[in-house]
Each structure stands twice: as C-alpha cells, then as structure tokens.
Design a protein around this motif. Structure first.
Motif, PDB file in Angstrom:
ATOM      1  N   ASN A  11      11.230  26.945 -31.284  1.00  0.00           N
ATOM      2  CA  ASN A  11      11.472  26.910 -29.840  1.00  0.00           C
ATOM      3  C   ASN A  11      12.971  26.935 -29.554  1.00  0.00           C
ATOM      4  O   ASN A  11      13.776  26.455 -30.349  1.00  0.00           O
ATOM      5  N   SER A  12      13.341  27.476 -28.419  1.00  0.00           N
ATOM      6  CA  SER A  12      14.738  27.620 -28.040  1.00  0.00           C
ATOM      7  C   SER A  12      15.331  26.303 -27.543  1.00  0.00           C
ATOM      8  O   SER A  12      14.805  25.682 -26.611  1.00  0.00           O
ATOM      9  N   VAL A  13      16.435  25.902 -28.161  1.00  0.00           N
ATOM     10  CA  VAL A  13      17.156  24.702 -27.737  1.00  0.00           C
ATOM     11  C   VAL A  13      17.698  24.894 -26.323  1.00  0.00           C
ATOM     12  O   VAL A  13      17.573  24.006 -25.471  1.00  0.00           O
ATOM     13  N   ILE A  14      18.272  26.055 -26.050  1.00  0.00           N
ATOM     14  CA  ILE A  14      18.855  26.334 -24.724  1.00  0.00           C
ATOM     15  C   ILE A  14      17.758  26.311 -23.656  1.00  0.00           C
ATOM     16  O   ILE A  14      17.941  25.714 -22.585  1.00  0.00           O
ATOM     17  N   GLU A  15      16.635  26.912 -23.939  1.00  0.00           N
ATOM     18  CA  GLU A  15      15.523  26.905 -22.991  1.00  0.00           C
ATOM     19  C   GLU A  15      15.061  25.472 -22.717  1.00  0.00           C
ATOM     20  O   GLU A  15      14.777  25.109 -21.579  1.00  0.00           O
ATOM     21  N   PHE A  16      14.983  24.664 -23.777  1.00  0.00           N
ATOM     22  CA  PHE A  16      14.599  23.261 -23.600  1.00  0.00           C
ATOM     23  C   PHE A  16      15.591  22.537 -22.692  1.00  0.00           C
ATOM     24  O   PHE A  16      15.203  21.849 -21.746  1.00  0.00           O
ATOM     25  N   ILE A  17      16.892  22.704 -22.968  1.00  0.00           N
ATOM     26  CA  ILE A  17      17.909  22.030 -22.152  1.00  0.00           C
ATOM     27  C   ILE A  17      17.857  22.523 -20.712  1.00  0.00           C
ATOM     28  O   ILE A  17      17.980  21.736 -19.768  1.00  0.00           O
ATOM     29  N   LYS A  45      18.336  22.830 -33.826  1.00  0.00           N
ATOM     30  CA  LYS A  45      16.937  23.265 -33.946  1.00  0.00           C
ATOM     31  C   LYS A  45      16.067  22.278 -33.184  1.00  0.00           C
ATOM     32  O   LYS A  45      16.353  21.083 -33.160  1.00  0.00           O
ATOM     33  N   MET A  46      14.999  22.792 -32.613  1.00  0.00           N
ATOM     34  CA  MET A  46      14.046  21.902 -31.953  1.00  0.00           C
ATOM     35  C   MET A  46      13.141  21.272 -33.009  1.00  0.00           C
ATOM     36  O   MET A  46      12.695  21.924 -33.943  1.00  0.00           O
ATOM     37  N   TRP A  47      12.892  19.976 -32.837  1.00  0.00           N
ATOM     38  CA  TRP A  47      11.952  19.217 -33.665  1.00  0.00           C
ATOM     39  C   TRP A  47      10.904  18.677 -32.716  1.00  0.00           C
ATOM     40  O   TRP A  47      11.218  17.870 -31.830  1.00  0.00           O
ATOM     41  N   GLY A  48       9.692  19.159 -32.874  1.00  0.00           N
ATOM     42  CA  GLY A  48       8.654  18.795 -31.920  1.00  0.00           C
ATOM     43  C   GLY A  48       9.034  19.345 -30.553  1.00  0.00           C
ATOM     44  O   GLY A  48       9.874  20.241 -30.437  1.00  0.00           O
ATOM     45  N   PRO A  49       8.444  18.804 -29.498  1.00  0.00           N
ATOM     46  CA  PRO A  49       8.699  19.360 -28.172  1.00  0.00           C
ATOM     47  C   PRO A  49       9.995  18.896 -27.509  1.00  0.00           C
ATOM     48  O   PRO A  49      10.441  19.497 -26.548  1.00  0.00           O
ATOM     49  N   SER A  50      10.660  17.828 -28.052  1.00  0.00           N
ATOM     50  CA  SER A  50      11.763  17.269 -27.269  1.00  0.00           C
ATOM     51  C   SER A  50      12.958  16.728 -28.043  1.00  0.00           C
ATOM     52  O   SER A  50      13.846  16.131 -27.457  1.00  0.00           O
ATOM     53  N   TYR A  74      19.258  14.296 -31.086  1.00  0.00           N
ATOM     54  CA  TYR A  74      19.205  13.604 -29.798  1.00  0.00           C
ATOM     55  C   TYR A  74      18.101  14.196 -28.945  1.00  0.00           C
ATOM     56  O   TYR A  74      17.573  15.280 -29.235  1.00  0.00           O
ATOM     57  N   SER A  75      17.746  13.467 -27.902  1.00  0.00           N
ATOM     58  CA  SER A  75      16.748  13.948 -26.964  1.00  0.00           C
ATOM     59  C   SER A  75      17.095  13.448 -25.562  1.00  0.00           C
ATOM     60  O   SER A  75      17.215  12.243 -25.351  1.00  0.00           O
ATOM     61  N   PRO A  76      17.275  14.372 -24.606  1.00  0.00           N
ATOM     62  CA  PRO A  76      17.565  13.970 -23.230  1.00  0.00           C
ATOM     63  C   PRO A  76      16.273  13.578 -22.502  1.00  0.00           C
ATOM     64  O   PRO A  76      15.693  14.358 -21.776  1.00  0.00           O
ATOM     65  N   ARG A  77      15.811  12.377 -22.740  1.00  0.00           N
ATOM     66  CA  ARG A  77      14.560  11.912 -22.146  1.00  0.00           C
ATOM     67  C   ARG A  77      14.785  11.496 -20.698  1.00  0.00           C
ATOM     68  O   ARG A  77      15.912  11.322 -20.262  1.00  0.00           O
ATOM     69  N   LYS A  78      13.685  11.337 -19.955  1.00  0.00           N
ATOM     70  CA  LYS A  78      13.799  11.023 -18.526  1.00  0.00           C
ATOM     71  C   LYS A  78      14.540   9.724 -18.279  1.00  0.00           C
ATOM     72  O   LYS A  78      15.419   9.649 -17.431  1.00  0.00           O
ATOM     73  N   ALA A  79      14.179   8.668 -19.003  1.00  0.00           N
ATOM     74  CA  ALA A  79      14.795   7.362 -18.760  1.00  0.00           C
ATOM     75  C   ALA A  79      16.218   7.297 -19.328  1.00  0.00           C
ATOM     76  O   ALA A  79      17.165   6.977 -18.609  1.00  0.00           O
TER      77      ALA A  79
END
Length: 140
Positions: A11-17, A45-50, A74-79
C-alpha cells in the motif's frame, strides 16, 4: 499456529498520509516521514493498514514465536501519534526523558504533535532502536 497480523504491504505510504483527516496530524505525518527516512536511510513501507515502518528484522523468541517487524515506525492515529521503537534497551529511558511531551508504553511512545518533542532526540531514539535491534538480531 500463530498468524502474524501486522505484515508489510504494498500500500502507498503517501496515499495513507493523504487520507489522514486532521490537517495538522497529516502535516506531522509528513514531517515524521522526512525525519524517519533521513535518519534510517530506509524507504517507508506500510505495515498493516496504519503503521509506517522503516527497515525490517526477523525476531524469534525463546517460546518459538517468530515473525517480521519494522525496525522503527510510526502511525498518525486519531487520538495521538504512535512512535514505535525497540524494547529492552536500557538507554531508551534516558532519551525518553529528554524527548519532550509524551507518554510511553512498552513498545510505543505517544505524542500529540511533533512540535511537542525534540526532533534531535527523536533521531537519537530512532538510531538507538536500530542499533539495539542489529545487536540483538545480528543477521539483519
């Protein structure tokens, strides 16, 4: 047999961000992308969905449980933003004390925003984690 849940994906890191809803958190995600990429020298690289991970290592515990994981990430989670480092390095605590505003669990360090932390100390934590994992798992 145990099936590892968090695996590296294409999965694309840029698309995720780009899909991070909060604009400030998205901006911090890009800032962290730059810091982690520059510090590690590894592509994101993406690891899992987030989880955005850098590098890879294979671990095997005395119990026989084994798998692959990113060296750091790292993961930019909601909280909060989750930062992932190796556990078990006794030098980690001293660096965390100098990091700035954060909370820490066993493997994760949580921050609200990049402006709350010292990015030089973040780079030191990244390097320390990679060094520790390379010493612990010398076949990297």
């Amino acid at each position: 047999m145990y099936e590892q849940k968090t695996k590296q994906t294409d999965n694309s890191v840029i698309e995720f961000i780009e899909n991070v809803e909060n604009p400030k958190k998205r901006e911090d995600a890009y800032r962290l992308l730059d810091i982690f990429t520059e510090t590690t020298g590894y592509p994101a690289k993406m690891w899992g969905p987030s989880i955005i991970g850098f590098g890879i290592y294979h671990y095997k515990y005395a119990s026989g449980h084994e798998g692959d994981a990113p060296l750091v990430g790292y993961s930019p989670r909601k909280a909060k933003i989750s930062l992932y480092f190796a556990t078990g390095d006794p030098g980690r605590e001293a660096l965390l004390q100098a990091l700035g505003k954060h909370t820490a669990a066993k493997a994760c360090v949580y921050i609200n925003k990049v402006a709350d932390i010292n990015v030089g100390v973040l780079a030191a934590l990244i390097n320390q984690s990679i060094t520790f994992l390379k010493e612990t798992y010398p076949n990297l």
